[in-house]
Design an enzyme around this catalytic site. Structure first.
Site, PDB file in Angstrom:
ATOM      1  N   GLY A 132       0.826  -1.195   0.000  1.00  0.00           N
ATOM      2  CA  GLY A 132       0.000   0.000   0.000  1.00  0.00           C
ATOM      3  C   GLY A 132       0.863   1.249   0.000  1.00  0.00           C
ATOM      4  CB  CYS A 141       5.348  -4.079   0.421  1.00  0.00           C
ATOM      5  SG  CYS A 141       6.211  -2.506   0.172  1.00  0.00           S
ATOM      6  CE1 TYR A 142       1.128   1.151   5.632  1.00  0.00           C
ATOM      7  CE2 TYR A 142      -0.487  -0.622   5.764  1.00  0.00           C
ATOM      8  CZ  TYR A 142      -0.021   0.602   6.189  1.00  0.00           C
ATOM      9  OH  TYR A 142      -0.698   1.278   7.185  1.00  0.00           O
ATOM     10  CG  HIS A 148       5.757  -5.427  -4.207  1.00  0.00           C
ATOM     11  ND1 HIS A 148       4.435  -5.309  -3.824  1.00  0.00           N
ATOM     12  CD2 HIS A 148       6.369  -4.298  -3.787  1.00  0.00           C
ATOM     13  CE1 HIS A 148       4.263  -4.157  -3.212  1.00  0.00           C
ATOM     14  NE2 HIS A 148       5.420  -3.525  -3.159  1.00  0.00           N
ATOM     15  CD  GLU A 168       2.791  -8.143  -5.168  1.00  0.00           C
ATOM     16  OE1 GLU A 168       2.391  -7.030  -4.781  1.00  0.00           O
ATOM     17  OE2 GLU A 168       3.590  -8.834  -4.522  1.00  0.00           O
ATOM     18  CB  SER A 207     -20.896  -6.727 -26.921  1.00  0.00           C
ATOM     19  OG  SER A 207     -19.846  -7.514 -26.374  1.00  0.00           O
ATOM     20  N   GLY A 208     -20.626  -9.558 -28.670  1.00  0.00           N
ATOM     21  CA  GLY A 208     -19.682 -10.258 -29.532  1.00  0.00           C
ATOM     22  C   GLY A 208     -18.296 -10.321 -28.955  1.00  0.00           C
ATOM     23  N   GLY A 209     -18.060  -9.604 -27.856  1.00  0.00           N
ATOM     24  CA  GLY A 209     -16.782  -9.672 -27.176  1.00  0.00           C
ATOM     25  C   GLY A 209     -16.656 -10.947 -26.365  1.00  0.00           C
ATOM     26  CB  VAL A 210     -13.749 -12.413 -24.572  1.00  0.00           C
ATOM     27  CG1 VAL A 210     -13.483 -13.669 -23.740  1.00  0.00           C
ATOM     28  CG2 VAL A 210     -12.799 -12.343 -25.752  1.00  0.00           C
ATOM     29  CG  ASP A 211     -15.564  -9.881 -20.743  1.00  0.00           C
ATOM     30  OD1 ASP A 211     -14.685 -10.761 -20.769  1.00  0.00           O
ATOM     31  OD2 ASP A 211     -15.340  -8.691 -20.502  1.00  0.00           O
ATOM     32  CB  SER A 212     -21.246 -10.300 -23.988  1.00  0.00           C
ATOM     33  OG  SER A 212     -20.716 -10.205 -25.290  1.00  0.00           O
ATOM     34  CB  SER A 213     -18.871 -14.577 -26.520  1.00  0.00           C
ATOM     35  OG  SER A 213     -18.962 -13.579 -27.509  1.00  0.00           O
ATOM     36  CE  LYS A 254     -11.430  -9.559 -21.844  1.00  0.00           C
ATOM     37  NZ  LYS A 254     -12.743  -8.905 -22.003  1.00  0.00           N
TER      38      LYS A 254
END
Length: 527
Positions: free
Chosen positions: A66, A93-94, A183, A185, A237-243, A383
């Site tokens: 942070g 870290c923090y 870090h 990550e 929409s045709g995008g990945v998420d909505s598909s 994603k």
């Protein structure tokens, strides 16, 4: 305000890790590394932990980094009771500094701040470092701190040091409390993911059984339980998420789902044909195709501010959905492609890096007049996890691997006022750009690529004629999860080929430029 609650994890593997967020811009990367190890996790702001801790029942807790200093007044702290639960805790870290301060150690403002690459040397063996650093071995880590620990709480020992951090890694093996100043990550700590996996598997005892196959099965049942006999309308929409949402819901509830594809008039060329062919003809999903280009363009007339355009498009979408829901006899639920980064941002604590929700995110609820509940089956996924779920569901790679393309579409790829002429010019340029990317075999190496029609016209000479046409900007970035991005290093030959084709084949463009901007954590869209 959307809340993160234990409901998000119902039915998933019992192995859950809770990440307490102190406002680091890379907290989401901790979650990525934990999930990559096959363990489910969620992020919650430090000041909301008590609301969900008991129900969430984590097997382990991670304290994020942070921007604050534990030396300041009223800076973030972890709830004291987490240290009495008998759970393994890892501070980063923090997170290390507040753990030390809260347990009786001391932290000071460092004489030499440490940002960037450093070498950490293991000075003792520990399950946290097992298989990564043997005692006496060194490796690169990524530091980013202005404070440092100077005195350890009772029961802690040093297990790693760096030149400027004598307590770079510490451990209380009896209580299974661990902390690192660096870090793990970020990719600049090459073995950091292994360290996090040591914590989740060797120390917390997680087996790592959280997979897309398990998520698919669990989520399908959850949707069935939530929806019952109700009807669901899904904006496709045709995008990945909505598909992925559409195919998952259709598998769960069949013809109780109706998808609505709205052609806004500011979409890429041939988008409508591709979507209708796949979902109506191939998957046999009930699909309503609404050609609303004139409606959207009429609403956008005269608008030039990007946020104004986003809001106009979002409001018009809702109006169209509401009308289509009435036509199909009413819908009880609206399905959305909300992803986990959207959820995290929507609950970020005051002063955190994501306190402002971007207006194109699918969070925040619906207008009361719609009288529909939300179905958000992807709200636990990042994603790249959505892409993995799409492959698990059998979606073709042409859709699963598509570059992100936000709902406002070409409306934010055309800075300034939008006209049908500008849309047609940009669509043609975009087709050529993506075609050349695919021909060069680069599409899958690039996270997102698109063309932008700049609100600038320049004088040029083409053949024997003077022209006064637009400048087209090309953008391409590499990323894993869309949180950070760097420009793609095209060859000059490739850029020359693309520019030549666009200028020769698209009337209205006489200059092509390439954007080499890199982006820190945050949106990678053109703003």
């Amino acid at each position: 305000m959307t809340e993160i609650t234990s409901q998000n994890a119902q039915g998933l593997e019992a192995e859950r890790v809770l990440i307490i967020d102190f406002g680091s811009q890379v907290t989401q990367l901790i979650a990525r590394r934990v999930r990559e190890s096959g363990v489910y996790c969620e992020i919650v702001p430090y000041n909301r932990v008590d609301d969900i801790l008991d129900d969430f029942a984590p097997k382990a807790i991670i304290l994020s980094g942070g921007p604050a200093s534990v030396m300041g007044d009223n800076t973030p702290r972890a709830p004291e009771r987490i240290f009495d639960l008998g759970l393994p805790i890892l501070g980063i870290c923090y997170g290390q500094q507040t753990m030390v301060a809260q347990l009786g150690g001391r932290v000071e403002n460092a004489t030499h701040r440490e940002f960037g690459r450093a070498q950490m040397t293991a000075v003792a063996s520990s399950p946290l470092l097992d298989g990564i650093w043997a005692e006496g071995e060194s490796d690169q880590v990524w530091m980013s701190h202005g404070d440092r620990v100077i005195d350890l709480p009772e029961g802690f020992d040093v297990i790693g040091v760096s030149d400027n951090a004598p307590f770079a890694a510490i451990a209380n093996e009896g209580k299974r409390f661990y902390a690192v100043q660096f870090h793990p990550e970020v990719v600049h700590t090459p073995r950091g993911a292994d360290l996090i996996k040591n914590f989740t598997h060797k120390i917390a005892g997680c087996e790592g059984g959280w997979t897309m196959a398990a998520f698919r099965e669990t989520e399908i049942q959850r949707v069935r339980d939530q929806v019952g006999d109700g009807r669901v309308i899904c904006g496709l929409s045709g995008g990945v998420d909505s598909s992925v949402v559409a195919v998952l819901l259709h598998e769960a509830i069949g013809d109780q789902l109706t998808c609505v594809f709205v052609d806004t008039g500011v979409m890429r060329a041939n988008e409508a044909e591709d979507v209708v062919t796949l979902f109506r003809d191939h998957y046999n999903i009930p699909l309503v195709h609404v050609d609303a280009g004139d409606l959207f363009l009429g609403k956008l007339h005269g608008a030039s501010d990007p946020e104004t355009k986003r809001k106009i498009i979002g409001a018009t979408f809702i109006d169209v959905f509401e009308e289509e829901a009435k036509k199909i006899g009413g819908a009880d639920f609206l399905a959305q492609g909300t992803l986990y980064p959207d959820v995290i941002e929507s609950v970020s604590f005051d002063g955190g890096p994501s306190v402002t929700i971007k207006s194109h995110h699918n969070v925040g609820g619906l207008p009361e007049r719609m009288n529909m509940k939300l179905v958000e089956p992807l709200r636990e996924l990042f994603k790249d996890e959505v892409r993995a779920l799409g492959r698990e569901l059998g979606l073709p790679e042409t859709f699963v691997g598509r570059h992100p393309f936000p709902g406002p579409g070409l409306a934010i790829r055309i800075p300034g006022e939008i006209t049908p002429e500008k849309i047609a010019i940009l669509q043609k340029a975009d087709v050529i750009y993506l075609d050349e990317i695919r021909k060069a075999g680069l599409y899958d190496e690039i996270w997102q690529a698109f063309s932008v029609l700049l609100p600038v016209q320049t004088v040029g000479v083409m053949g024997d004629e003077r022209t006064y046409d637009y400048v087209c900007a090309l953008r391409a970035v590499t990323s894993t999860d869309g949180m950070t991005a760097d420009y793609y290093p095209y060859s000059h030959e490739f850029l020359g080929n693309v520019a030549t084709r666009i200028i020769n084949e698209v009337r209205g463009i006489n200059r092509v430029v390439y954007d080499v901007t890199s982006k820190p954590p945050g949106t990678i869209e053109w703003e």
